[in-house]
Design a protein around this motif. Structure first.
Motif, PDB file in Angstrom:
ATOM      1  N   TRP A 506       0.841  -1.196   0.000  1.00 32.65           N
ATOM      2  CA  TRP A 506       0.000   0.000   0.000  1.00 32.65           C
ATOM      3  C   TRP A 506       0.879   1.250   0.000  1.00 32.65           C
ATOM      4  N   THR A 507       0.459   2.250  -0.786  1.00 26.99           N
ATOM      5  CA  THR A 507       1.150   3.542  -0.772  1.00 26.99           C
ATOM      6  C   THR A 507       0.414   4.511   0.150  1.00 26.99           C
ATOM      7  N   THR A 508       1.054   5.646   0.408  1.00 28.73           N
ATOM      8  CA  THR A 508       0.465   6.622   1.333  1.00 28.73           C
ATOM      9  C   THR A 508      -0.797   7.268   0.777  1.00 28.73           C
ATOM     10  N   ASP A 545       3.063   3.175   2.785  1.00 25.85           N
ATOM     11  CA  ASP A 545       2.417   3.508   4.051  1.00 25.85           C
ATOM     12  C   ASP A 545       2.739   2.399   5.059  1.00 25.85           C
ATOM     13  N   LYS A 546       3.673   2.682   5.975  1.00 24.69           N
ATOM     14  CA  LYS A 546       4.100   1.658   6.932  1.00 24.69           C
ATOM     15  C   LYS A 546       2.951   1.151   7.791  1.00 24.69           C
ATOM     16  N   THR A 547       2.007   2.031   8.099  1.00 23.76           N
ATOM     17  CA  THR A 547       0.915   1.619   8.990  1.00 23.76           C
ATOM     18  C   THR A 547       0.015   0.576   8.334  1.00 23.76           C
ATOM     19  N   ARG A 548       0.017   0.498   6.993  1.00 27.41           N
ATOM     20  CA  ARG A 548      -0.847  -0.460   6.290  1.00 27.41           C
ATOM     21  C   ARG A 548      -0.072  -1.648   5.737  1.00 27.41           C
ATOM     22  N   ASN A 549       1.275  -1.651   5.882  1.00 26.19           N
ATOM     23  CA  ASN A 549       2.083  -2.732   5.314  1.00 26.19           C
ATOM     24  C   ASN A 549       2.684  -3.644   6.379  1.00 26.19           C
ATOM     25  N   ASP A 550       2.147  -3.580   7.603  1.00 23.19           N
ATOM     26  CA  ASP A 550       2.659  -4.416   8.675  1.00 23.19           C
ATOM     27  C   ASP A 550       2.539  -5.912   8.352  1.00 23.19           C
ATOM     28  N   GLU A 551       1.413  -6.313   7.728  1.00 25.86           N
ATOM     29  CA  GLU A 551       1.225  -7.737   7.403  1.00 25.86           C
ATOM     30  C   GLU A 551       2.278  -8.205   6.411  1.00 25.86           C
ATOM     31  N   PHE A 552       2.566  -7.376   5.421  1.00 23.26           N
ATOM     32  CA  PHE A 552       3.623  -7.698   4.455  1.00 23.26           C
ATOM     33  C   PHE A 552       4.966  -7.853   5.162  1.00 23.26           C
ATOM     34  N   LEU A 578      11.928  -1.730   6.695  1.00 23.42           N
ATOM     35  CA  LEU A 578      11.656  -0.494   5.968  1.00 23.42           C
ATOM     36  C   LEU A 578      10.213  -0.366   5.505  1.00 23.42           C
ATOM     37  N   THR A 579       9.424  -1.446   5.664  1.00 22.04           N
ATOM     38  CA  THR A 579       8.021  -1.396   5.237  1.00 22.04           C
ATOM     39  C   THR A 579       7.049  -1.551   6.404  1.00 22.04           C
ATOM     40  N   GLY A 580       7.514  -2.114   7.529  1.00 20.36           N
ATOM     41  CA  GLY A 580       6.599  -2.442   8.618  1.00 20.36           C
ATOM     42  C   GLY A 580       6.451  -1.358   9.661  1.00 20.36           C
ATOM     43  N   HIS A 581       5.522  -1.623  10.612  1.00 22.11           N
ATOM     44  CA  HIS A 581       5.188  -0.637  11.644  1.00 22.11           C
ATOM     45  C   HIS A 581       5.234  -1.308  13.013  1.00 22.11           C
ATOM     46  N   LYS A 582       4.262  -1.055  13.852  1.00 29.13           N
ATOM     47  CA  LYS A 582       4.313  -1.468  15.255  1.00 29.13           C
ATOM     48  C   LYS A 582       4.340  -2.986  15.430  1.00 29.13           C
ATOM     49  N   GLN A 583       3.567  -3.703  14.620  1.00 28.63           N
ATOM     50  CA  GLN A 583       3.517  -5.157  14.757  1.00 28.63           C
ATOM     51  C   GLN A 583       4.890  -5.767  14.497  1.00 28.63           C
ATOM     52  N   LEU A 584       5.563  -5.284  13.465  1.00 32.68           N
ATOM     53  CA  LEU A 584       6.904  -5.792  13.172  1.00 32.68           C
ATOM     54  C   LEU A 584       7.880  -5.387  14.273  1.00 32.68           C
ATOM     55  N   ALA A 585       7.775  -4.140  14.757  1.00 29.59           N
ATOM     56  CA  ALA A 585       8.691  -3.685  15.805  1.00 29.59           C
ATOM     57  C   ALA A 585       8.583  -4.579  17.034  1.00 29.59           C
ATOM     58  N   THR A 586       7.359  -4.950  17.407  1.00 27.31           N
ATOM     59  CA  THR A 586       7.165  -5.833  18.559  1.00 27.31           C
ATOM     60  C   THR A 586       7.799  -7.194  18.305  1.00 27.31           C
ATOM     61  N   ALA A 587       7.595  -7.739  17.090  1.00 31.25           N
ATOM     62  CA  ALA A 587       8.176  -9.039  16.751  1.00 31.25           C
ATOM     63  C   ALA A 587       9.701  -8.995  16.810  1.00 31.25           C
ATOM     64  N   LEU A 588      10.279  -7.909  16.300  1.00 28.56           N
ATOM     65  CA  LEU A 588      11.732  -7.770  16.331  1.00 28.56           C
ATOM     66  C   LEU A 588      12.247  -7.697  17.766  1.00 28.56           C
ATOM     67  N   GLN A 589      11.607  -6.889  18.599  1.00 25.97           N
ATOM     68  CA  GLN A 589      12.053  -6.735  19.988  1.00 25.97           C
ATOM     69  C   GLN A 589      12.027  -8.065  20.724  1.00 25.97           C
ATOM     70  N   ASP A 590      10.931  -8.802  20.570  1.00 17.33           N
ATOM     71  CA  ASP A 590      10.801 -10.090  21.259  1.00 17.33           C
ATOM     72  C   ASP A 590      11.839 -11.086  20.769  1.00 17.33           C
ATOM     73  N   ALA A 612      16.844  -0.621  14.124  1.00 16.79           N
ATOM     74  CA  ALA A 612      17.347   0.751  13.946  1.00 16.79           C
ATOM     75  C   ALA A 612      16.808   1.368  12.662  1.00 16.79           C
ATOM     76  N   LEU A 613      16.684   0.566  11.596  1.00 19.50           N
ATOM     77  CA  LEU A 613      16.161   1.081  10.335  1.00 19.50           C
ATOM     78  C   LEU A 613      14.721   1.550  10.474  1.00 19.50           C
ATOM     79  N   GLN A 614      13.986   0.936  11.402  1.00 17.45           N
ATOM     80  CA  GLN A 614      12.607   1.374  11.619  1.00 17.45           C
ATOM     81  C   GLN A 614      12.544   2.821  12.065  1.00 17.45           C
ATOM     82  N   ALA A 615      13.544   3.206  12.877  1.00 14.52           N
ATOM     83  CA  ALA A 615      13.731   4.620  13.271  1.00 14.52           C
ATOM     84  C   ALA A 615      12.583   5.193  14.078  1.00 14.52           C
ATOM     85  N   GLY A 616      11.748   4.331  14.680  1.00 16.31           N
ATOM     86  CA  GLY A 616      10.756   4.839  15.617  1.00 16.31           C
ATOM     87  C   GLY A 616      11.407   5.114  16.959  1.00 16.31           C
ATOM     88  N   SER A 617      10.795   5.942  17.748  1.00 17.42           N
ATOM     89  CA  SER A 617      11.370   6.317  19.043  1.00 17.42           C
ATOM     90  C   SER A 617      11.645   5.100  19.905  1.00 17.42           C
TER      91      SER A 617
END
Length: 973
Positions: A506-508, A545-552, A578-590, A612-617
């Motif tokens: 998905w694009t923005t 749009d990272k918020t809509r590409n979490d499943e990808f 570079l495409t994911g959002h919160k769901q991916l960030a959680t998976a990476l952290q765990d 780090a590439l996600q660059a969220g706070s």
């Protein structure tokens, strides 16, 4: 009482790892049984491995005045003749520096008594004891001629040499005439037997290389006391003239000219000529070097022939040019400045010489600055064949020069059709340097038609930032069509990859892209060498749009996991990040925590890079956590986390500090406040100046008690946040204090956004004093932010930050005492407690006498338990350096703004109760682009040490104060 098993276990484990052959197991067990008292007789050590095992026990030894039955067991093993012969060097290297530990008078006397008695048992004479103490003290391998600052070891040596008479001093002289120069022996000798000083110096000045003068020593002597040592050098020059040694005479006159050019420079020209004549007719097998101040910007040592050639070119260009031709014919070293001087001669005379040098393999980078002065039409035909050179560096260097050839476009277009990718790459660089619309079009066509992915990657790498793809759908469609025309998108990238099952992107703007876009993204991302975005994938990534590409993203992450983190598939992880959002960030952290726990370091490193590439706070905070946690253990993981942050900053076009600003927690607030509902009214939570949660009601008044009628989830949110705030505040306090030390700058816009909009950083804006700098880097004013977000000077005048201004934390060295006192009074009157000690810091001032010093050795009296020292210096921003065996050998602190590192050496000493550390020299070096790993300590070359004058004054002062502050925790040993 024998050693406990726990005390010997670490060394025994190292022995098992190092000498893992089955035949050694019995010996290792026998050594441990002997040390722990379960075996009465010492094991017999005969093989090479067994002899080395005894040396591994040396770190168990305490200071000699504390030697007990345990130490005597180790000494008993070392005393066997074969064992001692094998381990004598390691024993002295470890023990001698320890002798300088501070202590009471009686303990120091006992220390040297026990140590010398042991060496006498090994057959040492008094002279050998003294000489070995000098040799292994680490104090003499330098050019320090300053009077001795006495320590236990140096005081013992001074007394030892003073007790010698004219007869017993002779063995010392015989030994040290053979050894290399040693400043400690020289200073001891000059105090105890000054009548031998000049003889020793003459021997050392002529010893470094037979037939040449020790240039560094000569310069040091003259700098230390010119009037005293000038006659000695003139005496050497006279003797050299009688012996026909031009090299020694030249070395002497170069040294004297460095200090008295008006007296001695006239003597150099005939010496240059004579030396070059001899050198040309009969080149020596090994040539001496010298340091010359004839060109003050360069204090490096060069071979005498190079110095003579440079001097001759300056004073007699015609004769010098003739010698250059000889040098080039013989392929001898030529100093860069020599080529610069050649460039001042007529083109028709010099151009053939330069081209001959190019033909003979001289560094193209030395020749290009000179060739660049001439019209390329005169020599371009001779340079074009170098685009076929086997070395990439040569091809790349000539390409920039050939771009000035009037025929460059046509020839580069022809070269672009070459069958080898390397030549097509050189053509690309030439076209890039031409940088005309036609050249850029030709590059785009080449990239469009290039089928070889390796060649395309080389082209893209070479072009770097010169190709800027616009992040719009037209560009994306062009890149996808180009890849399709090269048959890169006709099937899935991997045989096992069912890309049709992946969610579409998905694009923005809410558009869902076709499968071809997914294939293009994976194809280009598969070309990355490091975790980051491919240059041709970046336009598409910026539209997603990272918020809509979490499943990808999660689907790619699962594929990566299914293949057990195959390094070749790290591009899947990078693409997911570079495409994911919160769901991916959680998976990476765990998963990162799980990978670390189950010892899957490579996956953990890739996971940190992806986070780090996600660059969220929050993602950046996690990576920072691991970067700070793993410094002295799991060093590779900590390094990977720091590298991940660096690469993420590059990817985002930020500095590392700007990336750190993005990692500052926003607390899930809306700017400085967190609105919430309170019985139908809107209240706001905020962070007060004590880093506690406070509230404002609908009238913007602050109630004395927290709201009791808020929703339960709201109460839980603020309660949880209050528990986290102290740690967040501490982390930012340490960060800002380091910014005070290295004087990091924010633009006015950056500062206003970070410190006035972030709820946490607003507290620091209030509780610290700030400095404003103009475009020329000059301090213009200072200010503090009020709780009303107004910026006030010390007089109370409201100021506005100019658009061009930069802001730094004010350091007390930047203001006079009157201005500092005004700010102190301001803080007191307004009941402001600084976030950390800002205005009353203990700092040292650099004196004129210290401008050209490169080391400070005033910290030898500081001795601390290792853990306490690490905690103390880490708190001040220093990083412990640990070798491969886990031994601390230094601390470093970096000013990454000025690109300078401070290092203080450490001597670690084992005790049964722990490890004690004694501080050594403090020095500063420039940060190298390819720095050595902290796991392998290497001596720092003298020419890398920075004179203190070249170190930022604040960083220098803070480093000195950091180390000196450890004295309050010093304990006598």
């Amino acid at each position: 009482m024998p050693y406990t098993e726990e005390a010997t276990q670490p060394i025994i484990e190292r022995l098992k790892r190092r000498y893992f052959q089955h035949a050694n197991e019995t010996t290792i067990v026998s050594i441990q049984l002997f040390l722990t008292g379960r075996q009465a007789t010492a094991p017999s050590l005969l093989t090479t491995d067994e002899l080395a095992m005894a040396g591994a026990l040396i770190p168990l030894l305490q200071l000699p005045d504390q030697w007990n039955d345990n130490d005597r067991l180790v000494l008993q093993l070392l005393s066997e003749p074969q064992v001692w012969e094998k381990n004598e060097h390691d024993f002295l290297k470890h023990m001698v520096p320890m002798l300088d530990m501070p202590g009471s008078s009686s303990s120091i006397v006992q220390r040297f008594s026990n140590f010398t008695q042991f060496l006498q048992q090994q057959g040492y004479s008094p002279e050998k004891i003294g000489s070995m103490l000098i040799l292994y003290s680490n104090y003499g391998d330098n050019m320090d001629l300053m009077p001795l600052k006495f320590s236990p070891l140096r005081k013992f040596l001074q007394d030892l040499l003073r007790s010698t008479d004219q007869l017993t001093i002779q063995p010392y002289l015989q030994r040290w005439y053979q050894h290399n120069w040693n400043s400690l022996f020289f200073r001891l000798l000059s105090r105890s037997h000054p009548d031998h000083e000049m003889n020793y110096l003459e021997a050392k000045l002529l010893q470094q290389l037979p037939g040449y003068l020790h240039s560094e020593l000569a310069n040091t002597l003259l700098q230390h006391n010119y009037s005293k040592y000038e006659p000695l050098l003139l005496q050497i020059a006279t003797a050299a003239a009688n012996a026909g040694s031009v090299a020694v005479r030249l070395g002497v006159h170069l040294a004297l000219t460095n200090f008295q050019p008006e007296t001695y420079q006239a003597n150099l020209l005939p010496l240059f000529r004579q030396y070059l004549e001899d050198f040309t007719s009969q080149p020596p097998a090994e040539e001496g070097t010298a340091t010359t101040l004839l060109h003050a910007a360069d204090r490096r040592s060069y071979p005498l022939s190079v110095i003579a050639l440079h001097g001759l070119l300056q004073q007699d260009p015609a004769a010098g040019t003739a010698y250059v031709e000889t040098f080039i014919r013989d392929k001898r070293m030529i100093q860069e400045e020599c080529f610069d001087l050649l460039g001042q001669q007529p083109q028709q005379q010099i151009l053939p010489i330069l081209l001959n040098a190019l033909e003979n393999g001289y560094d193209i980078k030395l020749l290009l600055p000179v060739l660049d002065q001439y019209d390329p039409a005169a020599f371009a035909d001779q340079l074009w064949p170098y685009t076929l050179h086997k070395l990439k560096s040569v091809r790349m260097a000539v390409a920039t020069l050939l771009a000035r050839d009037p025929q460059a476009y046509n020839k580069a277009a022809e070269l672009l059709q070459h069958k080898k990718a390397e030549q097509r790459l050189a053509a690309t660089l030439i076209l890039c340097s031409i940088n005309t619309p036609a050249a850029r079009t030709l590059i785009q066509e080449a990239l469009h038609n290039e089928i070889n992915d390796d060649a395309r990657d080389m082209m893209l790498e070479t072009l770097g930032n010169t190709i800027q793809y616009t992040a719009d759908m037209e560009t994306v469609h062009y890149l996808i069509a180009s890849a399709a025309s090269r048959h890169k998108l006709s099937r899935p990238l991997e045989k096992w990859l069912d890309d049709q099952s992946l969610p579409l992107l998905w694009t923005t703007d809410g558009t869902q892209l076709p499968l071809e876009a997914t294939r293009f993204l994976l194809y280009r991302m598969s070309r990355i060498k490091e975790m980051g975005a491919d240059v041709e994938a970046r336009p598409l990534l910026r539209l997603l749009d990272k918020t809509r590409n979490d499943e990808f993203a999660v689907a790619l992450f699962n594929l990566y996991e299914q293949h057990e983190g195959d390094t070749r598939l790290k591009y899947l992880l990078a693409t997911a990040a570079l495409t994911g959002h919160k769901q991916l960030a959680t998976a990476l952290q765990d998963n990162i925590a799980d990978w670390i726990k189950h010892r899957r370091p490579r996956q953990a490193e890739h996971g940190l890079a992806a986070l780090a590439l996600q660059a969220g706070s929050k993602s950046l905070q996690i990576v920072e956590y691991y970067a700070n946690k793993y410094v002295t253990r799991k060093v590779a993981l900590g390094t990977a986390a720091r590298t991940a942050l660096t690469r993420a900053a590059e990817e985002l076009g930020l500095t590392l500090h700007e990336l750190g600003d993005k990692a500052v927690p926003d607390l899930d607030f809306d700017g400085r406040y967190k609105p919430f509902d309170m019985k139908g009214d809107t209240w706001k939570g905020f962070v007060d100046l004590n880093f506690r949660i406070a509230y404002l009601n609908r009238k913007n008044r602050r109630p004395k008690t927290p709201p009791v009628a808020a929703a339960p989830e709201t109460k839980r949110f603020f309660k949880s946040l209050q528990k986290q705030l102290p740690d967040m505040a501490i982390a930012q306090t340490k960060r800002l204090e380091q910014f005070l030390v290295n004087q990091r700058s924010w633009t006015a816009t950056q500062w206003l956004e970070l410190f006035l909009q972030n709820p946490l950083m607003f507290v620091f804006a209030n509780r610290l004093i700030w400095a404003v700098y103009d475009e020329a880097g000059q301090l213009t004013t200072t200010f503090r932010c009020t709780e009303e977000s107004r910026l006030h000077s010390v007089s109370g005048t409201e100021i506005q930050l100019p658009e061009y201004a930069t802001v730094r934390l004010l350091h007390p060295l930047q203001l006079d005492e009157t201005s500092l006192q005004q700010w102190r009074q301001h803080l007191t009157v307004n009941n402001v407690i600084p976030a950390f000690n800002q205005l009353d810091r203990n700092t040292a001032l650099l004196t004129p006498a210290q401008h050209f010093q490169t080391q400070i050795n005033d910290f030898e009296d500081i001795v601390m338990e290792q853990e306490a020292l690490i905690l103390h210096l880490q708190d001040k921003g220093w990083t412990p350096a640990i070798n491969e065996e886990g031994k601390l050998y230094a601390f470093t602190k970096t000013d990454d703004i000025q690109q300078v590192t401070a290092t203080v050496d450490v001597l670690s000493i084992y005790h049964e109760t722990g490890i004690q550390c004694k501080l050594g020299n403090l020095y500063f070096t420039e940060i190298l682009q390819e720095s050595a790993s902290l796991s392998s300590p290497q001596p720092v070359a003298a020419d890398r040490l920075l004179p203190f004058l070249k170190v930022a004054p604040i960083f220098w002062a803070e480093a000195i104060a950091d180390i000196a502050s450890a004295r309050m925790n010093t304990t006598l040993v």
